[in-house]
Design a protein around this motif. Structure first.
Motif, PDB file in Angstrom:
ATOM      1  N   THR A 195       0.602  -1.446   0.087  1.00 37.70           N
ATOM      2  CA  THR A 195      -0.017   0.036   0.383  1.00 37.70           C
ATOM      3  C   THR A 195       0.938   1.697   0.154  1.00 37.70           C
ATOM      4  O   THR A 195       0.461   2.272  -1.075  1.00 37.70           O
ATOM      5  CB  THR A 195      -0.853  -0.217   0.947  1.00 37.70           C
ATOM      6  OG1 THR A 195      -1.727  -1.052   0.907  1.00 37.70           O
ATOM      7  CG2 THR A 195      -1.986   1.103   1.704  1.00 37.70           C
ATOM      8  N   ALA A 196       2.086   1.236   0.971  1.00 35.44           N
ATOM      9  CA  ALA A 196       2.977   2.255   0.741  1.00 35.44           C
ATOM     10  C   ALA A 196       3.292   2.555  -0.481  1.00 35.44           C
ATOM     11  O   ALA A 196       3.546   3.347  -0.557  1.00 35.44           O
ATOM     12  CB  ALA A 196       3.595   2.161   2.051  1.00 35.44           C
ATOM     13  N   GLY A 197       3.996   0.874  -0.990  1.00 30.29           N
ATOM     14  CA  GLY A 197       4.688   2.048  -2.044  1.00 30.29           C
ATOM     15  C   GLY A 197       3.851   2.262  -3.729  1.00 30.29           C
ATOM     16  O   GLY A 197       4.559   3.164  -4.034  1.00 30.29           O
ATOM     17  N   ASN A 198       2.938   1.760  -3.533  1.00 35.89           N
ATOM     18  CA  ASN A 198       1.749   2.199  -4.375  1.00 35.89           C
ATOM     19  C   ASN A 198       1.608   3.674  -4.743  1.00 35.89           C
ATOM     20  O   ASN A 198       1.552   4.448  -5.122  1.00 35.89           O
ATOM     21  CB  ASN A 198       0.312   1.729  -4.213  1.00 35.89           C
ATOM     22  CG  ASN A 198       0.936   0.098  -5.336  1.00 35.89           C
ATOM     23  OD1 ASN A 198       2.030  -0.427  -5.769  1.00 35.89           O
ATOM     24  ND2 ASN A 198      -0.280  -1.042  -5.307  1.00 35.89           N
ATOM     25  N   LEU A 199       0.638   3.833  -3.701  1.00 36.65           N
ATOM     26  CA  LEU A 199       0.661   5.298  -2.358  1.00 36.65           C
ATOM     27  C   LEU A 199       2.121   6.477  -3.115  1.00 36.65           C
ATOM     28  O   LEU A 199       2.096   7.418  -3.378  1.00 36.65           O
ATOM     29  CB  LEU A 199       0.184   5.803  -1.280  1.00 36.65           C
ATOM     30  CG  LEU A 199      -1.384   4.535  -1.582  1.00 36.65           C
ATOM     31  CD1 LEU A 199      -1.972   5.245   0.418  1.00 36.65           C
ATOM     32  CD2 LEU A 199      -2.187   5.261  -2.512  1.00 36.65           C
ATOM     33  N   PHE A 200       2.573   5.626  -2.410  1.00 36.31           N
ATOM     34  CA  PHE A 200       4.086   6.719  -2.809  1.00 36.31           C
ATOM     35  C   PHE A 200       4.089   6.618  -4.424  1.00 36.31           C
ATOM     36  O   PHE A 200       4.893   8.165  -5.098  1.00 36.31           O
ATOM     37  CB  PHE A 200       5.374   6.236  -1.778  1.00 36.31           C
ATOM     38  CG  PHE A 200       5.359   6.874  -0.573  1.00 36.31           C
ATOM     39  CD1 PHE A 200       4.751   7.344   0.157  1.00 36.31           C
ATOM     40  CD2 PHE A 200       5.857   5.431   0.124  1.00 36.31           C
ATOM     41  CE1 PHE A 200       4.853   7.785   1.611  1.00 36.31           C
ATOM     42  CE2 PHE A 200       5.169   5.470   1.717  1.00 36.31           C
ATOM     43  CZ  PHE A 200       4.906   6.868   2.383  1.00 36.31           C
ATOM     44  N   PHE A 201       4.232   5.795  -4.848  1.00 36.78           N
ATOM     45  CA  PHE A 201       4.380   6.020  -6.639  1.00 36.78           C
ATOM     46  C   PHE A 201       3.855   7.003  -7.190  1.00 36.78           C
ATOM     47  O   PHE A 201       3.981   7.924  -7.994  1.00 36.78           O
ATOM     48  CB  PHE A 201       4.341   5.053  -6.802  1.00 36.78           C
ATOM     49  CG  PHE A 201       4.725   4.704  -8.301  1.00 36.78           C
ATOM     50  CD1 PHE A 201       5.877   4.973  -9.155  1.00 36.78           C
ATOM     51  CD2 PHE A 201       3.680   4.622  -9.409  1.00 36.78           C
ATOM     52  CE1 PHE A 201       5.606   4.821 -10.225  1.00 36.78           C
ATOM     53  CE2 PHE A 201       4.017   4.573 -10.520  1.00 36.78           C
ATOM     54  CZ  PHE A 201       5.086   4.355 -11.007  1.00 36.78           C
TER      55      PHE A 201
END
Length: 489
Positions: A151-157
């Motif tokens: 989730t963090a990776g997706n939202l930061f991307f």
């Protein structure tokens, strides 16, 4: 001052709501046999042998559970803080779930400029039956921690694509590396969606021309490949085991009989894992894509793409397990929240109510009515868990041992005899020994006069009664403690 109090009180309200589902009675249900017990034993043995590179199971390098050890490291840390306990095994999952909620709220306030959208999304997440559940936030498995990082990776991307800020790009690579170090290739399953979105948003070329992209990518690869390379050096054959357990073997064939059709995850979603809210997902996609507000429209497109891509990947895989869809739940929550936030906003802007009262209770009444029953069911599930009828016998010894750790059953100088795969019970025996109790496991073929033996399996009980004169010292359901007198001739 009054505005400040109201501002902070809504955060306290939200955190108060989510604490019970995520942290309430974490130790009530015994350690689960699949796969929590395996991780618990891995962590216990790591805490003893101090080999932080290779995970061990029953004194040997674990070549069945071949996931990288980031979760195991966290469990070891909590064992050092709280002692060897079920709480230490499960706290990383609960904390990961809490941080996922914080992440959704942060994203909503930072990008959508709305606390209440984040409030709704978090409520949807903590009321999701498939998220606050075994093999997710309630047990010491990989999936809640994996979900935090994906989730963090997706939202930061996404935030990098929108803002072009370098910090979000580095945070994306850090989250991706941690996701892989948590659950191997599962941490990469959203990458096709991110590549598609980069093309869709016309950010692909700027991205690959950005030097920070290559710095972040290099750091990510060094962390991931560095671990796998070192593990293979110190544990030869590890990479082959990874391939068989996690890559081609698991995706192309059904491992251990875990089969299911293409609609396996869809059926599970609507029937159990998100039954109260699943219809809000497609509604949220339509409303979001039709929105005139750019941030909501882009967020809806991104969340839909991430959800669809990941769903297709796990649905086409041959091995089907219910918890493979756990990383989708934050995006289910975001898409469903679009629908609810639409109605919330309409009610909040009602001029009729605001003309009659000093404040407008309707939007909050809507949330109360929608969430009161799902939240109550979640509270009951967490505070008063009930074993499935098929699992009562399987976990009977677990409940007994859990009580034994609390001193409710005498275990000093008693031994346990099990047949087959019993790491869920063996972990409690380690807990007893850590508390100074003289106990352990015995083979049923090597019993001796004077042994005090506790077992729950009928085959072992039959063997003891047919081959030894005994005294029954204690009976608790199917669990019997014998004192061995002498062998029958």
């Amino acid at each position: 001052m009054k505005t400040s109090v109201v501002h902070y009180s809504r955060y306290l309200l939200l955190f108060g709501i989510i604490l019970l589902p995520l942290f309430g009675k974490l130790e009530t249900v015994p350690i689960r046999v699949w796969d929590e017990a395996r991780q618990a034993i891995n962590a216990y043995e790591m805490s003893k042998n101090h080999n932080f590179l290779v995970t061990y199971f029953e004194g040997q390098p674990d070549m069945w559970n071949t996931k990288p050890p980031f979760l195991i490291w966290l469990q070891v840390v909590f064992m050092k803080v709280f002692g060897v306990s079920v709480l230490a095994v499960r706290l990383p999952s609960a904390i990961a779930a809490f941080l996922t909620c914080v992440l959704l709220l942060f994203f909503s306030e930072r990008y959508l400029k709305s606390f209440w959208f984040g409030f709704i999304a978090v409520l949807l997440l903590v009321c999701a039956q498939g998220y606050v559940h075994y093999h997710a936030t309630r047990t010491g498995d990989y999936d809640a921690l994996l979900t935090l990082f994906t989730t963090a990776g997706n939202l930061f991307f996404f935030l990098h694509c929108e803002s072009k800020k370098t910090k979000y790009l580095y945070l994306f690579f850090a989250a991706t590396a941690l996701g892989v170090l948590t659950k191997s290739v599962s941490g990469l399953l959203f990458l096709p969606a991110l590549a598609i979105y980069a093309f869709y948003s016309k950010q692909f070329l700027p991205l690959i021309r950005n030097k920070h992209f290559y710095v972040g990518l290099t750091g990510c690869l060094l962390a991931v490949l560095g671990y796998y390379g070192l593990r293979e050096v110190y544990n030869p054959g590890y990479l082959e085991a990874v391939y068989q357990n996690e890559l081609g073997g698991r995706y192309l064939t059904a491992i251990e009989g875990h089969t299911g059709g293409f609609w396996f995850y869809y059926d599970d979603l609507i029937n159990y894992r998100f039954p109260e809210f699943y219809l809000f997902i497609p509604c949220g996609v339509v409303i979001g894509l039709a929105s005139k507000e750019g941030p909501f429209r882009k967020m809806a497109a991104f969340s839909f793409l991430a959800t669809l891509t990941f769903f297709l990947i796990i649905s086409t895989g041959k091995t089907k397990l219910p918890w493979y869809d756990v990383p989708l739940f934050p995006f289910y929550a975001l898409l469903s929240a679009i629908t609810l936030y639409c109605f919330f906003t309409i009610l909040k802007k009602s001029t009729l109510i605001t003309s009659l009262f000093q404040w407008n209770p309707l939007p909050f009444l809507l949330l109360f009515l929608l969430f009161i029953n799902p939240y109550k069911r979640m509270k009951d599930k967490v505070m008063n868990p009930v074993e499935a009828s098929s699992d009562v016998e399987l976990y009977e010894m677990g409940y007994y041992l859990k009580d034994a750790v609390k001193g409710k059953h005498p275990t000093q100088d008693r031994f346990f005899v099990f047949e087959g795969y019993n790491p869920h019970n063996n972990f409690y025996i380690h807990m007893l020994k850590e508390r100074g109790v003289t106990t352990g496991l015995k083979e049923w073929s090597s019993l001796a006069e004077g042994d005090k033996i506790t077992t729950y399996q009928k085959t072992i009980q039959q063997h003891i009664e047919e081959n030894y004169h005994t005294t029954r010292m204690e009976e608790a359901g199917n669990i019997v403690t014998y004192e061995i007198q002498q062998r029958k001739h």
